[in-house]
Each structure stands twice: as C-alpha cells, then as structure tokens.
Design an enzyme around this catalytic site. Structure first.
Site, PDB file in Angstrom:
ATOM      1  CB  ALA A  69      45.912  35.785  29.010  1.00  0.00           C
ATOM      2  N   GLY A 112      40.888  37.470  29.388  1.00  0.00           N
ATOM      3  CA  GLY A 112      41.546  38.413  30.286  1.00  0.00           C
ATOM      4  C   GLY A 112      41.177  39.864  29.975  1.00  0.00           C
ATOM      5  CD  GLU A 115      39.404  36.745  33.529  1.00  0.00           C
ATOM      6  OE1 GLU A 115      40.387  36.641  32.765  1.00  0.00           O
ATOM      7  OE2 GLU A 115      39.134  35.925  34.401  1.00  0.00           O
ATOM      8  CD  GLU A 135      38.906  33.126  29.718  1.00  0.00           C
ATOM      9  OE1 GLU A 135      37.695  33.103  29.406  1.00  0.00           O
ATOM     10  OE2 GLU A 135      39.450  34.111  30.257  1.00  0.00           O
TER      11      GLU A 135
END
Ligand code: CO8
Length: 261
Positions: A69, A112, A115, A135
């Site tokens: 992200a 992300g 993911e 993260e």
C-alpha cells in the site's frame, strides 16, 4: 476504451480472451495508492461484464509486482478517517471477481502487494520474485489478508514468521509453502500466465465460475459445509447446456462447443 493513470489494460491471447492488467507506477515500485486500486476495480468490472474474457492476469514489472500500500498516502491518516472512509475497501474487488485471476509476479510483492497476489486465484512467479509482509517494520500489520491467507495455505508457523519478522521469502520458498504454484524465468512469467488464462478461457465460462466458487469455499467454510455446497454446485451444472454439451462431445469423440449457458 478507457484510459487509466496507474494501470495498463489490454486483451491477450490468440482469441483475445485473456484480460491483462499491468500495474504501472514504476517510480513508486507500483505502490498501491487508492486511485490505483480503484482503477483495478474498474478494469476488473469491465472484464467481468465482457463475455469474451475468460480469465484475467494481473502483473507489475520486473522490479516490482507491488511494494505494498502507498506509505506516503497513509503517513498522516488519522484513525477516524480510516474507519469513516472505509480506507482501502475497494481491495475486495479482486477477491470478489467471479472470473479467474492469475497473478504474474516478478520482483517485490510486499505488504499489500503480497496480499494482492494471494487474493488472486493462481500465483505464478519469476525466479527473482520476493514475497513478504513487512508492515511490522513500519508499525502496522497486514490489512488485506496477510495474517489470514498465509495461515490457510502455509500454516501458523510460516505465517507468524513472515508477519512478525517482516522478512521476505524467495519465489522458490513461496512455491514450497504453496503461496506460488509455479516458478519461471522472469521474462516468461506473463507469457505463461496468459497461456494458462487461454486454457481456462477455452472451457465453459459459466462452469469455470462455478468451479472457482466451489474451490473458494474450501477457504471460507468448514469441510462439512464445503462438501455440501460443492455437491449442490455439482448438481447445478446439470441445469446447464454446457454440461450436456461437454459430456455429449466426449461420447461423440469431438471437441465440445461451449456457449456459456
Ligand atoms: N509506498 C509508497 N512509496 C513506495 C513504497 C510504498 N509501499 N515502496 C516504495 N516506494 C517508493 C519509495 O519511496 C521510492 O520513492 P522516492 O524515489 O520518491 O523516494 C521509490 O518507491 C523507490 O523505492 P526505494 O528507493 O526504496 O527502492 P529500493 O530498491 O531501495 O527498495 C524496497 C525496495 C525494499 C521494496 C523498499 O522500497 C521498501 O521497503 N518499500 C516498502 C515496502 C513496505 O513496507 N510495504 C508495506 C507497506 S504497508 C502495506 O502494504 C499495508 C497493506 C494494507 C492493505 C490494507 C487494505 C485494506
């Protein structure tokens, strides 16, 4: 036609029946900003409604599938805004898509990005790809399946190791633990993913989506419910023309001609 800012979209394959979405923010290692995720959702929705498309491939570039992200976008985000604005809610467009999605991963698939790859139905990787959930290094935790999907495919120890250490694993390791199904030389990954997409697209698109739904149930329900639902979905294929055509073609020793109904 539709023009996007952060992704490139085209149709691939001899019959142009495979949709290709290429993440295209090379200067930010394809960091998944809000707009980029909205564009993926829009492109997937178009492919979903395009009867010619039988599968979709999502890829990045050789350096990065996606480095997570967008940290610059998140840096000053207050807690209340994440809730109010349903921050990054459009990510579910990927796991909600009814058509099969293949991730073709080269380079970094982090946070992300990892993911996003795991939301896809099948993951192909280049030899130099790296998968990780870093993260924890920046004071947060995975927010789009990292702590959930790794446990389901690779078990608790691996999931804990990846999420708590923040260290990435190689494509080969990701294959061993089941996050990745095949590893190729970097320049072959997209080509192989498209080839698989073409093979999938040659089947009845209706039956393919029923099959995808059934496999996904193994993730989301108990074995007992999953087996029950699978049986009902199997029965439901007998309400389709393509089931009859497939079996008839086999008996008549010819290729089936599916009509997706
Ligand atoms: N966000 C924003 N910008 C990024 C990101 C990112 N995730 N990753 C890289 N960039 C930018 C860098 O800031 C840099 O930009 P600039 O040139 O303006 O400084 C450019 O991309 C190139 O990056 P580097 O110079 O760092 O490249 P290196 O080759 O030296 O390093 C790495 C590559 C190791 C991948 C490094 O960039 C890195 O560690 N990136 C961050 C990885 C990370 O922590 N990802 C997790 C982010 S958090 C997350 O994903 C939470 C998901 C929650 C989803 C929730 C959904 C509901």
């Amino acid at each position: 036609t539709h023009s996007y800012r952060h992704i490139l979209v085209e149709k691939k394959g001899e019959k142009e029946n495979v949709g290709l979405i290429q993440l295209n923010r090379p200067n930010a290692l394809n960091a998944l900003c809000d707009n980029l995720m909205s564009e993926i959702a829009q492109a997937l929705s178009k492919f979903q409604h395009d009867d010619a498309i039988g599968a979709v491939v999502i890829t990045g570039n050789e350096k990065a599938f996606a480095a997570g992200a967008d940290i610059k976008e998140m840096q000053n985000l207050p807690f209340a805004d994440t809730l109010k604005g349903d921050f990054l809610n459009q990510w579910t467009a990927v796991s909600d898509c009814k058509k099969p999605i293949i991730a073709a991963v080269n380079g970094h698939a982090l946070g992300g990005g990892c993911e996003l790859a795991m939301m896809c139905d099948i993951v192909y990787a280049g030899e130099k790809a790296k998968f990780g959930q870093p993260e924890i290094n920046i004071g947060t935790i995975p927010g789009s399946g990292g702590t959930q999907r790794i446990v389901r495919v690779a078990g608790k120890s691996r999931a804990m190791e990846m999420c708590l250490s923040g260290l990435p694993i190689t494509a080969q390791e990701a294959q061993q633990i089941g996050i990745v199904s095949r590893v190729f030389p970097p320049e072959k990954v997209v080509e192989e993913a498209v080839k698989l997409g073409e093979r999938i697209a040659s089947h009845s698109k209706l039956i393919v989506s029923i099959c995808k739904e059934s496999v996904n149930l193994a993730y989301e329900t108990t074995l007992r419910e999953g087996l029950h639902f699978e049986k009902r979905l199997f029965h439901s294929t007998f309400a389709t023309r393509d089931r009859k055509e497939g079996m008839t073609a086999f008996i008549e020793k010819r290729k089936p001609c599916f009509s997706d109904c």
